[in-house]
Scaffold this motif. Structure first.
Motif, short mmCIF file in Angstrom:
data_model
loop_
_atom_site.label_atom_id
_atom_site.label_comp_id
_atom_site.label_asym_id
_atom_site.label_seq_id
_atom_site.Cartn_x
_atom_site.Cartn_y
_atom_site.Cartn_z
N GLN A 67 0.82 -1.22 0.00
CA GLN A 67 0.00 0.00 0.00
C GLN A 67 0.85 1.27 0.00
O GLN A 67 0.47 2.30 0.56
N ARG A 68 2.00 1.19 -0.65
CA ARG A 68 2.85 2.38 -0.80
C ARG A 68 2.76 2.90 -2.23
O ARG A 68 2.76 2.12 -3.18
N CYS A 69 2.69 4.21 -2.36
CA CYS A 69 2.55 4.84 -3.67
C CYS A 69 3.83 4.65 -4.49
O CYS A 69 4.92 5.00 -4.03
N ARG A 70 3.68 4.10 -5.69
CA ARG A 70 4.82 3.90 -6.59
C ARG A 70 4.70 4.73 -7.87
O ARG A 70 5.68 4.87 -8.60
N PHE A 71 3.53 5.29 -8.11
CA PHE A 71 3.34 6.13 -9.31
C PHE A 71 2.18 7.07 -9.05
O PHE A 71 1.17 6.70 -8.44
N VAL A 101 -9.02 -4.60 -2.87
CA VAL A 101 -8.35 -4.79 -4.16
C VAL A 101 -7.13 -5.69 -4.01
O VAL A 101 -6.88 -6.56 -4.85
N LEU A 102 -6.40 -5.52 -2.93
CA LEU A 102 -5.20 -6.33 -2.71
C LEU A 102 -5.56 -7.79 -2.40
O LEU A 102 -4.69 -8.65 -2.38
N GLU A 103 -6.86 -8.04 -2.21
CA GLU A 103 -7.34 -9.42 -2.08
C GLU A 103 -7.88 -9.91 -3.42
O GLU A 103 -8.37 -11.04 -3.50
N GLY A 104 -7.78 -9.06 -4.45
CA GLY A 104 -8.16 -9.47 -5.80
C GLY A 104 -9.51 -8.99 -6.27
O GLY A 104 -9.98 -9.40 -7.34
N MET A 105 -10.18 -8.10 -5.53
CA MET A 105 -11.52 -7.65 -5.89
C MET A 105 -11.50 -6.18 -6.33
O MET A 105 -11.00 -5.33 -5.58
N ALA A 106 -12.01 -5.90 -7.51
CA ALA A 106 -12.10 -4.52 -8.00
C ALA A 106 -13.22 -3.80 -7.26
O ALA A 106 -14.23 -4.39 -6.88
N VAL A 107 -13.03 -2.49 -7.04
CA VAL A 107 -14.03 -1.67 -6.35
C VAL A 107 -14.29 -0.43 -7.20
O VAL A 107 -13.36 0.22 -7.66
N HIS A 108 -15.59 -0.13 -7.39
CA HIS A 108 -15.99 1.05 -8.19
C HIS A 108 -16.95 1.88 -7.35
O HIS A 108 -17.92 1.36 -6.79
N GLU A 109 -16.68 3.18 -7.27
CA GLU A 109 -17.52 4.07 -6.47
C GLU A 109 -17.83 5.33 -7.28
O GLU A 109 -17.07 5.70 -8.17
N LEU A 157 -16.03 9.43 -10.44
CA LEU A 157 -16.05 7.97 -10.53
C LEU A 157 -14.67 7.49 -10.11
O LEU A 157 -13.66 7.85 -10.71
N LEU A 158 -14.62 6.72 -9.03
CA LEU A 158 -13.36 6.23 -8.51
C LEU A 158 -13.26 4.72 -8.74
O LEU A 158 -14.16 3.97 -8.35
N ASP A 159 -12.19 4.31 -9.39
CA ASP A 159 -11.98 2.89 -9.70
C ASP A 159 -10.71 2.40 -9.02
O ASP A 159 -9.64 3.01 -9.16
N TYR A 160 -10.84 1.30 -8.30
CA TYR A 160 -9.70 0.63 -7.65
C TYR A 160 -9.61 -0.76 -8.30
O TYR A 160 -10.51 -1.59 -8.11
N VAL A 161 -8.55 -1.00 -9.04
CA VAL A 161 -8.44 -2.24 -9.82
C VAL A 161 -7.16 -2.99 -9.44
O VAL A 161 -6.09 -2.39 -9.39
N PRO A 162 -7.27 -4.31 -9.17
CA PRO A 162 -6.06 -5.05 -8.79
C PRO A 162 -5.09 -5.24 -9.96
O PRO A 162 -5.51 -5.42 -11.10
N ASP A 163 -3.81 -5.18 -9.64
CA ASP A 163 -2.75 -5.47 -10.62
C ASP A 163 -2.39 -6.95 -10.46
O ASP A 163 -1.61 -7.32 -9.59
N LEU A 164 -2.99 -7.78 -11.32
CA LEU A 164 -2.80 -9.23 -11.23
C LEU A 164 -1.72 -9.68 -12.19
O LEU A 164 -1.81 -9.45 -13.39
N GLY A 179 -0.89 -14.77 -11.32
CA GLY A 179 -1.81 -15.27 -10.31
C GLY A 179 -1.69 -14.62 -8.96
O GLY A 179 -2.25 -15.10 -7.97
N ARG A 180 -1.00 -13.50 -8.88
CA ARG A 180 -0.79 -12.82 -7.60
C ARG A 180 -1.10 -11.34 -7.75
O ARG A 180 -0.80 -10.73 -8.78
N VAL A 181 -1.69 -10.76 -6.73
CA VAL A 181 -1.98 -9.32 -6.73
C VAL A 181 -0.71 -8.58 -6.36
O VAL A 181 -0.17 -8.75 -5.26
N ARG A 182 -0.22 -7.76 -7.30
CA ARG A 182 1.02 -7.02 -7.07
C ARG A 182 0.79 -5.60 -6.58
O ARG A 182 1.72 -4.94 -6.10
N GLY A 183 -0.44 -5.11 -6.76
CA GLY A 183 -0.70 -3.74 -6.36
C GLY A 183 -2.10 -3.31 -6.76
O GLY A 183 -2.96 -4.14 -7.11
#
Length: 205
Positions: A84-88, A128-136, A151-158, A161-165
């Motif tokens: 959960q650290r900002c990289r970009f 999201v870090l558990e693999g579930m996208a969230v849209h608000e 519109l806020l979108d939180y999308v997993p970086d898969l 087979g692993r969530v990287r961010g």
């Protein structure tokens, strides 16, 4: 015997000289080989250094191009790693935080929420870090004091087979929301006009 001894000594000396010459020749050959190998290694190191510099320059060019593209997109965007650290962060996101992009790198979501009073859903990022996208969709305050419908979108970086961010984007949909409201008002007016017309027809009959 003295003659024989002298001849034997001469032969021994001649052999010693030959051995010395051979040793010197061998040492010279080894020195030449070492110098040649050293030159080869220096050439290899120089070539690898040039390749590395070119690769780094190419990587910088790609990163710079990607950042320019992201900065000119009509969205605010950021990326958090699995810690959960900002990289970009785009310049739009940095402006939302009233900071420079580089000042945000390495900070956690909680840091950004507390320091910059952002309406970020850190619970959504955890999902999201558990693999579930969230849209608000909800109103969001901007640095200039305005409030936009976002519109806020939180999308997993898969990957593998692993969530990287987590990819995050915020899109200003105020114009769309206002258009929807205008359309709804028009529909309501048409419904009222229809109901009035039907009521008038019933009264006549």
């Amino acid at each position: 015997s003295a003659v024989a001894g002298g001849a034997l000594l001469a032969m021994a000396l001649a052999g010693l000289l030959r051995s010395q010459r051979q040793l010197l020749a061998a040492e010279g050959a080894l020195a030449d080989a070492a110098a040649e190998r050293r030159q080869q290694l220096e050439a290899e190191v120089a070539e690898r250094t040039r390749a590395l510099v070119q690769a780094q320059a190419s990587e910088r060019d790609v990163r710079s191009f990607t950042e320019r593209v992201a900065d000119h997109m009509p969205v605010i965007a950021a990326y958090w790693d699995e810690d959960q650290r900002c990289r970009f962060a785009t310049r739009g996101f940095a402006a939302w935080c009233q900071a420079e992009p580089t000042q945000l790198l390495g900070h956690t979501v909680q840091d950004l929420v507390e320091r910059h009073n952002l309406r970020l859903n850190d619970a959504a990022i955890a999902h999201v870090l558990e693999g579930m996208a969230v849209h608000e969709q909800h109103p969001v305050g901007m640095p200039d004091g305005s409030v936009v419908e976002a519109l806020l979108d939180y999308v997993p970086d898969l990957r593998d087979g692993r969530v990287r961010g987590c990819f995050f984007t915020l899109t200003d949909v105020t114009d769309l929301k206002q258009a929807e409201q205008r359309l709804q008002r028009l529909i309501d007016e048409l419904v009222r006009a229809r109901d009035s017309a039907e009521a008038a027809n019933r009264a006549k009959s």
